[in-house]
Design an enzyme around this catalytic site. Structure first.
Site, PDB file in Angstrom:
ATOM      1  N   ARG A 164       0.587  14.532  12.595  1.00  0.00           N
ATOM      2  CA  ARG A 164       0.974  14.302  11.205  1.00  0.00           C
ATOM      3  C   ARG A 164       1.104  15.575  10.357  1.00  0.00           C
ATOM      4  O   ARG A 164       0.377  15.789   9.391  1.00  0.00           O
ATOM      5  CB  ARG A 164       0.026  13.291  10.549  1.00  0.00           C
ATOM      6  CG  ARG A 164      -0.082  12.038  11.388  1.00  0.00           C
ATOM      7  CD  ARG A 164      -0.658  10.878  10.664  1.00  0.00           C
ATOM      8  NE  ARG A 164       0.199  10.330   9.646  1.00  0.00           N
ATOM      9  CZ  ARG A 164      -0.131   9.306   8.881  1.00  0.00           C
ATOM     10  NH1 ARG A 164      -1.300   8.751   9.012  1.00  0.00           N
ATOM     11  NH2 ARG A 164       0.704   8.842   7.982  1.00  0.00           N
ATOM     12  N   LYS A 185       0.835  -1.219   0.000  1.00  0.00           N
ATOM     13  CA  LYS A 185       0.000   0.000   0.000  1.00  0.00           C
ATOM     14  C   LYS A 185       0.862   1.259   0.000  1.00  0.00           C
ATOM     15  O   LYS A 185       0.641   2.183  -0.765  1.00  0.00           O
ATOM     16  CB  LYS A 185      -0.905   0.012   1.242  1.00  0.00           C
ATOM     17  CG  LYS A 185      -1.559   1.359   1.512  1.00  0.00           C
ATOM     18  CD  LYS A 185      -2.445   1.341   2.725  1.00  0.00           C
ATOM     19  CE  LYS A 185      -1.757   1.644   4.035  1.00  0.00           C
ATOM     20  NZ  LYS A 185      -1.460   3.089   4.267  1.00  0.00           N
ATOM     21  N   ASN A 186       1.851   1.276   0.890  1.00  0.00           N
ATOM     22  CA  ASN A 186       2.608   2.521   1.057  1.00  0.00           C
ATOM     23  C   ASN A 186       3.630   2.750  -0.049  1.00  0.00           C
ATOM     24  O   ASN A 186       4.230   3.823  -0.128  1.00  0.00           O
ATOM     25  CB  ASN A 186       3.264   2.551   2.444  1.00  0.00           C
ATOM     26  CG  ASN A 186       2.214   2.718   3.531  1.00  0.00           C
ATOM     27  OD1 ASN A 186       1.062   3.044   3.229  1.00  0.00           O
ATOM     28  ND2 ASN A 186       2.600   2.485   4.770  1.00  0.00           N
ATOM     29  N   ARG A 220      -8.895  -0.328   3.907  1.00  0.00           N
ATOM     30  CA  ARG A 220      -7.980   0.702   3.400  1.00  0.00           C
ATOM     31  C   ARG A 220      -6.628   0.092   3.085  1.00  0.00           C
ATOM     32  O   ARG A 220      -5.935   0.556   2.177  1.00  0.00           O
ATOM     33  CB  ARG A 220      -7.789   1.809   4.448  1.00  0.00           C
ATOM     34  CG  ARG A 220      -9.007   2.679   4.665  1.00  0.00           C
ATOM     35  CD  ARG A 220      -8.626   3.878   5.491  1.00  0.00           C
ATOM     36  NE  ARG A 220      -7.333   4.373   5.050  1.00  0.00           N
ATOM     37  CZ  ARG A 220      -6.397   4.887   5.826  1.00  0.00           C
ATOM     38  NH1 ARG A 220      -6.624   5.031   7.107  1.00  0.00           N
ATOM     39  NH2 ARG A 220      -5.246   5.280   5.345  1.00  0.00           N
ATOM     40  N   ARG A 260      -4.780  10.963   4.026  1.00  0.00           N
ATOM     41  CA  ARG A 260      -3.491  11.593   4.312  1.00  0.00           C
ATOM     42  C   ARG A 260      -2.439  11.265   3.222  1.00  0.00           C
ATOM     43  O   ARG A 260      -1.674  12.119   2.824  1.00  0.00           O
ATOM     44  CB  ARG A 260      -3.049  11.103   5.690  1.00  0.00           C
ATOM     45  CG  ARG A 260      -1.609  11.128   5.924  1.00  0.00           C
ATOM     46  CD  ARG A 260      -1.158  12.224   6.835  1.00  0.00           C
ATOM     47  NE  ARG A 260       0.261  12.380   6.607  1.00  0.00           N
ATOM     48  CZ  ARG A 260       0.956  13.428   6.906  1.00  0.00           C
ATOM     49  NH1 ARG A 260       0.380  14.455   7.472  1.00  0.00           N
ATOM     50  NH2 ARG A 260       2.237  13.490   6.647  1.00  0.00           N
ATOM     51  N   CYS A 300      -5.160  13.526  12.290  1.00  0.00           N
ATOM     52  CA  CYS A 300      -5.260  12.098  12.073  1.00  0.00           C
ATOM     53  C   CYS A 300      -5.307  11.413  13.417  1.00  0.00           C
ATOM     54  O   CYS A 300      -4.719  11.874  14.378  1.00  0.00           O
ATOM     55  CB  CYS A 300      -4.058  11.657  11.266  1.00  0.00           C
ATOM     56  SG  CYS A 300      -3.867   9.909  11.172  1.00  0.00           S
ATOM     57  N   ASP A 332       4.093   0.553  11.954  1.00  0.00           N
ATOM     58  CA  ASP A 332       2.904  -0.058  11.355  1.00  0.00           C
ATOM     59  C   ASP A 332       2.690  -1.509  11.791  1.00  0.00           C
ATOM     60  O   ASP A 332       1.662  -2.104  11.449  1.00  0.00           O
ATOM     61  CB  ASP A 332       2.979   0.016   9.818  1.00  0.00           C
ATOM     62  CG  ASP A 332       2.875   1.443   9.313  1.00  0.00           C
ATOM     63  OD1 ASP A 332       2.428   2.326  10.075  1.00  0.00           O
ATOM     64  OD2 ASP A 332       3.236   1.688   8.142  1.00  0.00           O
TER      65      ASP A 332
HETATM   66  N1  EPU Z   1       6.605  14.409  10.430  1.00  0.00           N
HETATM   67  C1  EPU Z   1       6.870  15.722  10.675  1.00  0.00           C
HETATM   68  N2  EPU Z   1       6.810  16.611   9.641  1.00  0.00           N
HETATM   69  C2  EPU Z   1       6.492  16.215   8.374  1.00  0.00           C
HETATM   70  C3  EPU Z   1       6.239  14.869   8.121  1.00  0.00           C
HETATM   71  C4  EPU Z   1       6.299  13.980   9.177  1.00  0.00           C
HETATM   72  O1  EPU Z   1       7.138  16.113  11.804  1.00  0.00           O
HETATM   73  O2  EPU Z   1       6.473  17.075   7.483  1.00  0.00           O
HETATM   74  C5  EPU Z   1       6.666  13.443  11.531  1.00  0.00           C
HETATM   75  C6  EPU Z   1       5.342  12.726  11.746  1.00  0.00           C
HETATM   76  O3  EPU Z   1       4.469  13.455  12.559  1.00  0.00           O
HETATM   77  C7  EPU Z   1       5.790  11.429  12.367  1.00  0.00           C
HETATM   78  C8  EPU Z   1       7.116  11.156  11.670  1.00  0.00           C
HETATM   79  O4  EPU Z   1       7.558  12.417  11.169  1.00  0.00           O
HETATM   80  O5  EPU Z   1       6.036  11.632  13.732  1.00  0.00           O
HETATM   81  C9  EPU Z   1       7.096  10.150  10.564  1.00  0.00           C
HETATM   82  O6  EPU Z   1       6.066  10.452   9.636  1.00  0.00           O
HETATM   83  P1  EPU Z   1       6.183  10.157   8.081  1.00  0.00           P
HETATM   84  O7  EPU Z   1       6.117  11.425   7.334  1.00  0.00           O
HETATM   85  O8  EPU Z   1       7.355   9.265   7.820  1.00  0.00           O
HETATM   86  O9  EPU Z   1       4.836   9.360   7.816  1.00  0.00           O
HETATM   87  P2  EPU Z   1       4.058   9.362   6.452  1.00  0.00           P
HETATM   88  O10 EPU Z   1       5.014   9.405   5.335  1.00  0.00           O
HETATM   89  O11 EPU Z   1       2.975  10.353   6.480  1.00  0.00           O
HETATM   90  C10 EPU Z   1       4.061   6.791   6.039  1.00  0.00           C
HETATM   91  C11 EPU Z   1       3.034   5.704   5.950  1.00  0.00           C
HETATM   92  C12 EPU Z   1       2.502   5.400   7.347  1.00  0.00           C
HETATM   93  C13 EPU Z   1       3.657   4.995   8.245  1.00  0.00           C
HETATM   94  C14 EPU Z   1       4.705   6.125   8.259  1.00  0.00           C
HETATM   95  C15 EPU Z   1       5.940   5.785   9.080  1.00  0.00           C
HETATM   96  C16 EPU Z   1       2.062   6.049   3.744  1.00  0.00           C
HETATM   97  C17 EPU Z   1       0.864   6.350   2.941  1.00  0.00           C
HETATM   98  N3  EPU Z   1       1.938   6.107   5.068  1.00  0.00           N
HETATM   99  O12 EPU Z   1       3.370   7.935   6.523  1.00  0.00           O
HETATM  100  O13 EPU Z   1       1.637   4.287   7.175  1.00  0.00           O
HETATM  101  O14 EPU Z   1       3.198   4.759   9.547  1.00  0.00           O
HETATM  102  O15 EPU Z   1       5.119   6.412   6.909  1.00  0.00           O
HETATM  103  O16 EPU Z   1       6.542   4.648   8.607  1.00  0.00           O
HETATM  104  O17 EPU Z   1       3.107   5.717   3.209  1.00  0.00           O
HETATM  105  C18 EPU Z   1      -0.107   2.794   7.702  1.00  0.00           C
HETATM  106  O18 EPU Z   1       0.171   2.183   6.664  1.00  0.00           O
HETATM  107  O19 EPU Z   1      -0.884   2.324   8.577  1.00  0.00           O
HETATM  108  C19 EPU Z   1       0.521   4.099   7.949  1.00  0.00           C
HETATM  109  C20 EPU Z   1       0.058   4.958   8.841  1.00  0.00           C
END
Ligand code: EPU
Length: 416
Positions: free
Chosen positions: A116, A18-19, A394, A87, A111, A302
């Site tokens: 996030r 998915k990701n 999802r 998101r 979220c 995750d």
């Molecule tokens: N963060 C910031 N600023 C940003 C972006 C992130 O402070 O601009 C913080 C977040 O709040 C969090 C950390 O950095 O504390 C990591 O967040 P990240 O940006 O890596 O998460 P994401 O890219 O939004 C993806 C996956 C998530 C998974 C995370 C961490 C997708 C669609 N989602 O989210 O997947 O938990 O990486 O590995 O790729 C899931 O599949 O259940 C899921 C939530």
């Protein structure tokens, strides 16, 4: 509806990630030529992303697990309501900015698993020369020219997965060289980089904390097969162990799962690997283990909720610390309904494992919490009703069908 207490047995085929597929779908916006993506999981998030691509003007055709996208003419403004709901859709911003030099999307809403923010994504776009404005719930990035530069994407919880993908996608069509420092090293980032390279991008270093992107004038259409979902695989592995069963995962990537498999072995689970097949079974008594979630190659956030269920059925005390998201313990109160003894202390959950679980009605709150509740229901005596299973759809392809194939007594019923 789950009737628990049946050990899982048999084989299950792992679907595409998915990701990885979500940012890869977004990357198709970088070219006017057709792209073909294979091993696309049948998930509501994928259908949702397809709707977003269509709303931007792309032609999208999903046929089984093959997706064709042709983004010949696209617009730079995403539909407010569509984007706000998921998101993951924030990753259309990088491709729109790269191709059109402008992108307007609704700010992703709060979220359930934490705040996030997207500050790091925006910092990356600014480093490439984009001007960022926020107005009426929309965030807008715009540039006359995108020019490569050095970008540091480290944040309070490590790097950012979608932020790294976003900056990489915008930089692919920028002028000159972009160096992303403190880049996310997740396999999904590598998969996006591989797809971009097959479209003609020049990206090296993906999978390491330093990614170098040499901008090109144009990208062309490409074909790509998405990597297997390491979190789906971890979920079935943990379900097999928690139910005292024996399950072979087919088509997984054990090399993407070291942290989870290592902890499972420490807990006394037997994990045998033959190529891409991974057989998980119990090896005598389980032992408690402590876990801290970390960016890749650490233990994935995750898989934290699912691991907690294994620890809940393991005699002894284990401590599970969540370092990526601040409120990702929504499953704890629901697991308590099944009889689990878990206390939250700051970022840690103290699991006093080994109490027998018994079925109860529970409420799913987010994707991985839902998966944990299903595993708990499978191990519990009696009937467990998991409500709001749309969360599961999802991110898990046909989870009830796959579990039934492994012998689980699980049925999807309409809520009355
Ligand atoms: N963060 C910031 N600023 C940003 C972006 C992130 O402070 O601009 C913080 C977040 O709040 C969090 C950390 O950095 O504390 C990591 O967040 P990240 O940006 O890596 O998460 P994401 O890219 O939004 C993806 C996956 C998530 C998974 C995370 C961490 C997708 C669609 N989602 O989210 O997947 O938990 O990486 O590995 O790729 C899931 O599949 O259940 C899921 C939530």
């Amino acid at each position: 509806m789950i009737k628990g207490g049946v050990p899982l047995h048999g084989e299950v085929t792992i679907s595409g990630s998915k990701n990885a597929v979500l940012p890869i779908m977004a990357a198709t916006l970088l070219t006017a030529e057709p792209c073909v993506i294979r091993r696309v999981p049948n998930l509501s998030d994928v259908k949702f992303m397809a709707e977003i691509l269509k709303s931007l003007g792309a032609q999208v055709k999903l046929d089984g697990d093959t997706l064709q996208v042709r983004a010949e003419k696209i617009k730079g403004v995403g539909d407010y309501e569509l984007i706000r709901k998921m998101r993951g859709s924030v990753c259309i911003m990088g491709p729109l900015l790269g191709r059109l030099k402008k992108a307007t999307v609704s700010l992703p809403g709060g979220c359930i698993i934490g705040a996030r923010p997207i500050n790091l994504h925006l910092k990356g776009f600014e480093a490439l020369g984009a001007k960022i404005t926020v107005e009426a719930g929309y965030v807008r990035a715009q540039a006359k020219r995108l020019v490569g530069s050095d970008v540091f994407l480290g944040g309070r919880a490590g790097s950012t997965v979608l932020g790294t993908a976003n900056v990489m996608m915008a930089a692919a069509l920028a002028e000159g060289v972009t160096i992303i420092e403190s880049a996310a090293c997740e396999p999904e980032v590598v998969d996006v980089a591989n797809f971009l390279n097959s479209m003609g991008a020049k990206i090296i270093g993906a999978g390491s904390p330093t990614i170098t992107v040499t901008g090109v004038k144009e990208l062309h259409g490409a074909e790509h097969e998405v990597i297997p979902d390491r979190i789906e695989a971890a979920t079935y592995a943990l379900a097999a162990a928690a139910t005292n069963g024996k399950v072979t995962l087919l088509g997984a990537r054990p090399d993407h799962m070291h942290a989870v498999l290592d902890k499972m072995r420490d807990a006394g689970v037997k994990v045998e690997r033959r190529g891409t097949a991974l057989t998980v079974s119990r090896n005598g008594r389980l032992k408690p283990v402590d876990i801290t979630t970390l960016p890749y190659s650490g233990f994935p956030t995750d898989a934290q909720a699912q691991m907690m269920v294994l620890m809940a059925v393991t005699p002894g005390i284990s401590i599970i610390t969540e370092r990526i998201f601040e409120s990702r313990f929504m499953h704890v109160s629901e697991l308590a309904r099944l009889g689990a003894d878990i206390e939250i202390e700051g970022p840690s959950a103290i699991v006093k494992g080994g109490r027998p679980l018994s079925g109860a009605p529970v409420m799913a709150s987010d994707l991985r919490a839902s998966a944990a509740l299903v595993i708990a229901g499978l191990t519990a005596k009696g009937a467990t009703q998991v409500n709001r299973v749309y969360h599961l759809d999802r991110g898990y392809e046909n989870i009830d069908g796959k579990l039934r194939q492994l012998g689980a007594r699980i049925e999807r019923v309409e809520e009355t």
